[in-house]
Design an enzyme around this catalytic site. Structure first.
Site, PDB file in Angstrom:
ATOM      1  N   ASN A 106      37.152 -83.528  72.109  1.00  0.00           N
ATOM      2  CA  ASN A 106      37.329 -84.917  72.528  1.00  0.00           C
ATOM      3  C   ASN A 106      35.994 -85.638  72.556  1.00  0.00           C
ATOM      4  O   ASN A 106      34.938 -85.029  72.724  1.00  0.00           O
ATOM      5  CB  ASN A 106      37.985 -84.970  73.904  1.00  0.00           C
ATOM      6  CG  ASN A 106      39.372 -84.351  73.890  1.00  0.00           C
ATOM      7  OD1 ASN A 106      39.959 -84.220  72.813  1.00  0.00           O
ATOM      8  ND2 ASN A 106      39.866 -83.980  75.040  1.00  0.00           N
ATOM      9  N   HIS A 123      32.764 -82.841  68.447  1.00  0.00           N
ATOM     10  CA  HIS A 123      32.937 -83.988  67.550  1.00  0.00           C
ATOM     11  C   HIS A 123      32.139 -85.200  68.007  1.00  0.00           C
ATOM     12  O   HIS A 123      32.510 -86.335  67.735  1.00  0.00           O
ATOM     13  CB  HIS A 123      34.422 -84.330  67.412  1.00  0.00           C
ATOM     14  CG  HIS A 123      35.207 -83.278  66.682  1.00  0.00           C
ATOM     15  ND1 HIS A 123      36.558 -83.095  66.836  1.00  0.00           N
ATOM     16  CD2 HIS A 123      34.811 -82.341  65.779  1.00  0.00           C
ATOM     17  CE1 HIS A 123      36.963 -82.089  66.060  1.00  0.00           C
ATOM     18  NE2 HIS A 123      35.916 -81.611  65.411  1.00  0.00           N
ATOM     19  N   CYS A 154      19.177-105.405  64.445  1.00  0.00           N
ATOM     20  CA  CYS A 154      18.594-105.397  63.097  1.00  0.00           C
ATOM     21  C   CYS A 154      19.580-105.887  62.045  1.00  0.00           C
ATOM     22  O   CYS A 154      19.233-106.018  60.868  1.00  0.00           O
ATOM     23  CB  CYS A 154      18.110-103.993  62.730  1.00  0.00           C
ATOM     24  SG  CYS A 154      19.390-102.896  62.116  1.00  0.00           S
ATOM     25  N   GLY A 191      45.397 -78.051  75.232  1.00  0.00           N
ATOM     26  CA  GLY A 191      45.715 -79.343  74.621  1.00  0.00           C
ATOM     27  C   GLY A 191      45.166 -79.539  73.227  1.00  0.00           C
ATOM     28  O   GLY A 191      44.818 -80.640  72.836  1.00  0.00           O
TER      29      GLY A 191
HETATM   30  P1  NAD Z   1      45.930 -83.144  68.379  1.00  0.00           P
HETATM   31  O1  NAD Z   1      46.180 -84.591  68.554  1.00  0.00           O
HETATM   32  O2  NAD Z   1      45.981 -82.582  67.022  1.00  0.00           O
HETATM   33  O3  NAD Z   1      46.943 -82.282  69.266  1.00  0.00           O
HETATM   34  C1  NAD Z   1      47.199 -82.533  70.618  1.00  0.00           C
HETATM   35  C2  NAD Z   1      47.817 -81.288  71.240  1.00  0.00           C
HETATM   36  O4  NAD Z   1      48.000 -81.522  72.644  1.00  0.00           O
HETATM   37  C3  NAD Z   1      49.187 -80.922  70.676  1.00  0.00           C
HETATM   38  O5  NAD Z   1      49.214 -79.541  70.376  1.00  0.00           O
HETATM   39  C4  NAD Z   1      50.158 -81.234  71.830  1.00  0.00           C
HETATM   40  O6  NAD Z   1      51.268 -80.359  71.870  1.00  0.00           O
HETATM   41  C5  NAD Z   1      49.265 -81.040  73.039  1.00  0.00           C
HETATM   42  N1  NAD Z   1      49.648 -81.785  74.255  1.00  0.00           N
HETATM   43  C6  NAD Z   1      50.395 -82.913  74.358  1.00  0.00           C
HETATM   44  N2  NAD Z   1      50.474 -83.306  75.646  1.00  0.00           N
HETATM   45  C7  NAD Z   1      49.764 -82.409  76.379  1.00  0.00           C
HETATM   46  C8  NAD Z   1      49.478 -82.272  77.769  1.00  0.00           C
HETATM   47  N3  NAD Z   1      49.918 -83.167  78.678  1.00  0.00           N
HETATM   48  N4  NAD Z   1      48.721 -81.220  78.158  1.00  0.00           N
HETATM   49  C9  NAD Z   1      48.255 -80.321  77.258  1.00  0.00           C
HETATM   50  N5  NAD Z   1      48.501 -80.395  75.938  1.00  0.00           N
HETATM   51  C10 NAD Z   1      49.244 -81.435  75.498  1.00  0.00           C
HETATM   52  O7  NAD Z   1      44.547 -82.906  69.085  1.00  0.00           O
HETATM   53  P2  NAD Z   1      43.328 -82.033  68.651  1.00  0.00           P
HETATM   54  O8  NAD Z   1      43.768 -80.654  68.390  1.00  0.00           O
HETATM   55  O9  NAD Z   1      42.308 -82.288  69.660  1.00  0.00           O
HETATM   56  O10 NAD Z   1      42.814 -82.639  67.263  1.00  0.00           O
HETATM   57  C11 NAD Z   1      42.697 -84.014  67.026  1.00  0.00           C
HETATM   58  C12 NAD Z   1      41.276 -84.533  66.744  1.00  0.00           C
HETATM   59  O11 NAD Z   1      41.241 -85.882  67.147  1.00  0.00           O
HETATM   60  C13 NAD Z   1      40.228 -83.866  67.558  1.00  0.00           C
HETATM   61  O12 NAD Z   1      39.350 -83.324  66.657  1.00  0.00           O
HETATM   62  C14 NAD Z   1      39.533 -84.962  68.392  1.00  0.00           C
HETATM   63  O13 NAD Z   1      38.192 -85.067  68.011  1.00  0.00           O
HETATM   64  C15 NAD Z   1      40.170 -86.235  67.993  1.00  0.00           C
HETATM   65  N6  NAD Z   1      40.720 -87.062  69.116  1.00  0.00           N
HETATM   66  C16 NAD Z   1      40.075 -87.143  70.316  1.00  0.00           C
HETATM   67  C17 NAD Z   1      40.627 -87.866  71.373  1.00  0.00           C
HETATM   68  C18 NAD Z   1      39.899 -87.930  72.704  1.00  0.00           C
HETATM   69  O14 NAD Z   1      38.667 -87.899  72.734  1.00  0.00           O
HETATM   70  N7  NAD Z   1      40.603 -87.978  73.848  1.00  0.00           N
HETATM   71  C19 NAD Z   1      41.853 -88.520  71.202  1.00  0.00           C
HETATM   72  C20 NAD Z   1      42.482 -88.430  69.937  1.00  0.00           C
HETATM   73  C21 NAD Z   1      41.905 -87.687  68.920  1.00  0.00           C
HETATM   74 ZN    ZN Z   2      19.828-101.335  63.730  1.00  0.00          ZN
END
Ligand code: NAD
Ligand code: ZN
Length: 251
Positions: A106, A123, A154, A191
């Site tokens: 995240n 990330h 800039c 998650g």
């Molecule tokens: P993903 O979106 O691919 O998957 C989310 C996972 O969370 C799913 O497996 C789902 O079943 C599970 N989930 C849903 N609700 C939940 C809950 N309440 N508690 C626990 N688990 C739950 O996410 P990912 O695997 O992190 O990959 C997506 C990419 O997107 C990441 O690389 C990340 O960098 C980026 N991203 C980040 C954010 C953030 O910073 N919050 C938000 C969106 C995407």
């Molecule tokens: Zn700049």
């Protein structure tokens, strides 16, 4: 199939027996803080293809479009977001001397806000913007997004200091993640759909080095039953609360 209570007890036994657990977290842990994930219900996939819009080529080609469709909304949501019980539970596990490091995919900064002190941002971070021309960094909260794309003094375009698809993982984050993962005794995978590489290979590294791998996720993932020893089906906040209640009770 084991009951939820039995799965939680098994996880508690493993956690109580170690002082070297590591967590790998994904977008799912922040859903209860109001930040949508990519995949799953309510995920950004339903509106557009993140692989396209969150790809470095899209950003370079048309930064205003990427700001309009993705970055501006995320900024508004993340400016307001606060840690939930899932993040707080991991911070408490660190206080208890059980959890050493959080490796997170995240970019929302919520683990640090909850109190974890060793957070590897696999990330990058959305808390900062970086000028695509001079490299100067500006806090996202301080960026005026009324004219898109926002620009540096800039004249260069500001972009999130986060890793877009098609970009490299910061080498230090990758290296430290592999080191801590290989050394841990228990890995909590919370998650994450375990699809985005190379983050998804961390549980495999943990497993190959003898760690117990415990998933917390309402749904099964490609790791389930193959790499993970236990899947506790449920939401991060609720399951962490139950785990901590049992752990603290046993002390
Ligand atoms: P993903 O979106 O691919 O998957 C989310 C996972 O969370 C799913 O497996 C789902 O079943 C599970 N989930 C849903 N609700 C939940 C809950 N309440 N508690 C626990 N688990 C739950 O996410 P990912 O695997 O992190 O990959 C997506 C990419 O997107 C990441 O690389 C990340 O960098 C980026 N991203 C980040 C954010 C953030 O910073 N919050 C938000 C969106 C995407
Ligand atoms: Zn700049």
């Amino acid at each position: 199939m084991k009951s939820l209570d039995a799965l939680i007890s098994a996880a508690v036994d493993h956690l109580a027996a170690t002082r070297n657990a590591v967590a790998l977290t994904g977008a799912g842990i922040s859903i209860e803080s109001g930040i949508p994930a990519f995949r799953g219900k309510g995920g950004l996939w339903e509106r557009f293809d993140p692989m396209e819009i969150a790809h470095i080529d899209a950003l370079v080609r048309d930064p205003a479009r990427v700001w309009k469709l993705l970055v501006k909304d995320l900024k508004e949501i993340m400016d307001r977001a606060a840690p939930n019980d899932g993040h707080k539970g991991l911070a408490r596990l660190e206080q208890l001397g059980i959890l050493q490091t959080v490796i997170t995919q995240n970019v929302d900064g919520l683990h640090q806000m909850a109190g974890n002190t060793d957070v590897i941002e696999f990330h990058g971070s959305f808390a900062w913007q970086r000028c695509m021309q001079c490299g100067r960094r500006v806090e996202t909260r301080a960026v005026d997004a009324s004219v898109l794309p926002p620009r540096c003094a800039c004249g260069g375009v500001l972009r999130p200091d986060a890793v877009f698809f098609g970009e490299m993982i910061p080498p230090m984050a990758l290296w430290r993640s592999q080191e801590t993962t290989a050394a841990c005794e228990v890995m909590l995978v919370v998650g994450t759909s375990a699809i985005v590489q190379p983050a998804a290979s961390m549980p495999l590294i943990a497993k190959e080095n003898g760690a117990v791998v415990i998933e917390i996720n309402p749904e099964a993932t490609p790791l389930t039953g193959v790499v993970s020893d236990i899947l506790i089906p449920g939401k991060a906040g609720d399951i962490m609360n139950r785990i901590l209640a049992q752990l603290e009770n046993a002390r």
